[in-house]
Design a protein around this motif. Structure first.
Motif, short mmCIF file in Angstrom:
data_model
loop_
_atom_site.label_atom_id
_atom_site.label_comp_id
_atom_site.label_asym_id
_atom_site.label_seq_id
_atom_site.Cartn_x
_atom_site.Cartn_y
_atom_site.Cartn_z
N UNK A 85 54.82 26.73 15.22
CA UNK A 85 55.79 25.94 15.98
C UNK A 85 55.09 24.97 16.92
N UNK A 86 53.97 25.37 17.48
CA UNK A 86 53.19 24.42 18.28
C UNK A 86 52.72 23.26 17.40
N UNK A 87 52.23 23.60 16.21
CA UNK A 87 51.75 22.57 15.29
C UNK A 87 52.89 21.67 14.84
N UNK A 88 54.08 22.23 14.67
CA UNK A 88 55.24 21.43 14.27
C UNK A 88 55.50 20.32 15.29
N UNK A 89 55.33 20.64 16.57
CA UNK A 89 55.53 19.64 17.62
C UNK A 89 54.50 18.52 17.52
N UNK A 90 53.32 18.84 17.02
CA UNK A 90 52.24 17.85 16.94
C UNK A 90 52.33 16.97 15.70
N UNK A 91 52.99 17.46 14.63
CA UNK A 91 53.01 16.69 13.38
C UNK A 91 54.37 16.06 13.08
N UNK A 92 55.42 16.46 13.79
CA UNK A 92 56.74 15.89 13.50
C UNK A 92 56.75 14.39 13.81
N UNK A 93 57.69 13.69 13.21
CA UNK A 93 57.84 12.25 13.40
C UNK A 93 58.98 12.01 14.39
N UNK A 94 58.66 11.59 15.61
CA UNK A 94 59.69 11.47 16.65
C UNK A 94 60.89 10.63 16.24
N UNK A 95 60.64 9.59 15.47
CA UNK A 95 61.74 8.70 15.09
C UNK A 95 62.72 9.37 14.12
N UNK A 96 62.32 10.48 13.52
CA UNK A 96 63.21 11.20 12.59
C UNK A 96 63.87 12.42 13.23
#
Length: 236
Positions: A85-96
């Motif tokens: 979940x920490x990694x998800x925050x780092x790789x997600x695309x904010x615009x999506x």
């Protein structure tokens, strides 16, 4: 003698580009020492116990290697693993990232580590962030309410283009939440007050006035928040 071109060459390491592969990599990177230190040293308790024990430094290396992927982030989040979940925050695309996604993830917060990482590295980069501050500030769930103030602090630190009027309008949210004596809420409220006050001189003056008022309050939690914020606001 065999021709050199016929010699076997080492194949490149497979790219980690799927949820199962990423989770396997995180499992290899996890250490018992990191797991054992999380709660006694940092106050991070993961309610489902799903922790590999990967350091933030290693998570950032993985994030850089993987690049941005909204689909991968969704899968990592759904896995339920703390490190994922920490990694998800780092790789997600904010615009999506959508408003409903932010609400779903916030409902899953069960410790300050995930809450703050998501707010600081992802949610504050979305256009929905200001609305979520206002929405979550009145929630009863401890970590959803903390998320409102962690997000407020993150916006104060990162979004220089936001008008000061936005933060000025949020000072009453801070004051209303200042009597919530739950540990992670009160620390989030103090963080938000300090971050707003340190954003610009005009806001600092107003934050100091609020901090003094809280420090003089009859409520013990409000007094703690006021004094905690004043220590930073007066020395800068």
């Amino acid at each position: 003698m065999a021709d050199s071109s016929s010699k076997k060459r080492k194949s490149p390491a497979p790219r980690i580009d799927d949820v199962a592969g990423v989770l396997a990599a995180l499992k290899r990177l996890g250490t018992r020492k990191t797991r054992d230190e999380m709660e006694p040293r940092y106050g991070i308790h993961v309610s489902n116990g799903k922790v590999f024990g990967v350091s933030m430094a290693n998570l950032k290396v993985q994030a850089k290697r993987l690049g941005r992927s909204h689909t991968l982030a969704a899968g990592l989040w759904e896995s339920g693993w703390y490190d994922a979940r920490l990694l998800a925050a780092l790789v997600d695309e904010p615009e999506k990232v959508t408003g409903p996604q932010m609400d779903r993830w916030a409902r899953d917060f069960d410790n300050w580590g995930v809450c703050d990482t998501v707010c600081f590295h992802l949610f504050d980069r979305t256009p929905h962030a200001p609305a979520k501050v206002e929405c979550w500030a009145g929630r009863r769930d401890e970590f959803v309410r903390r998320a409102a103030f962690a997000l407020m602090a993150s916006l104060a630190l990162h979004k220089k283009e936001l008008d000061d009027a936005v933060f000025r309008a949020w000072l009453p949210l801070i004051e209303r939440a200042a009597t919530d004596d739950r540990n992670f809420v009160k620390k989030g409220v103090s963080w938000a007050l300090r971050a707003v006050g340190l954003r610009r001189p005009g806001l600092r003056a107003e934050a100091v006035v609020l901090a003094i008022r809280l420090a003089d309050s009859d409520d013990a939690t409000a007094r703690w928040i006021g004094k905690d914020a004043l220590r930073d606001l007066k020395k800068r």
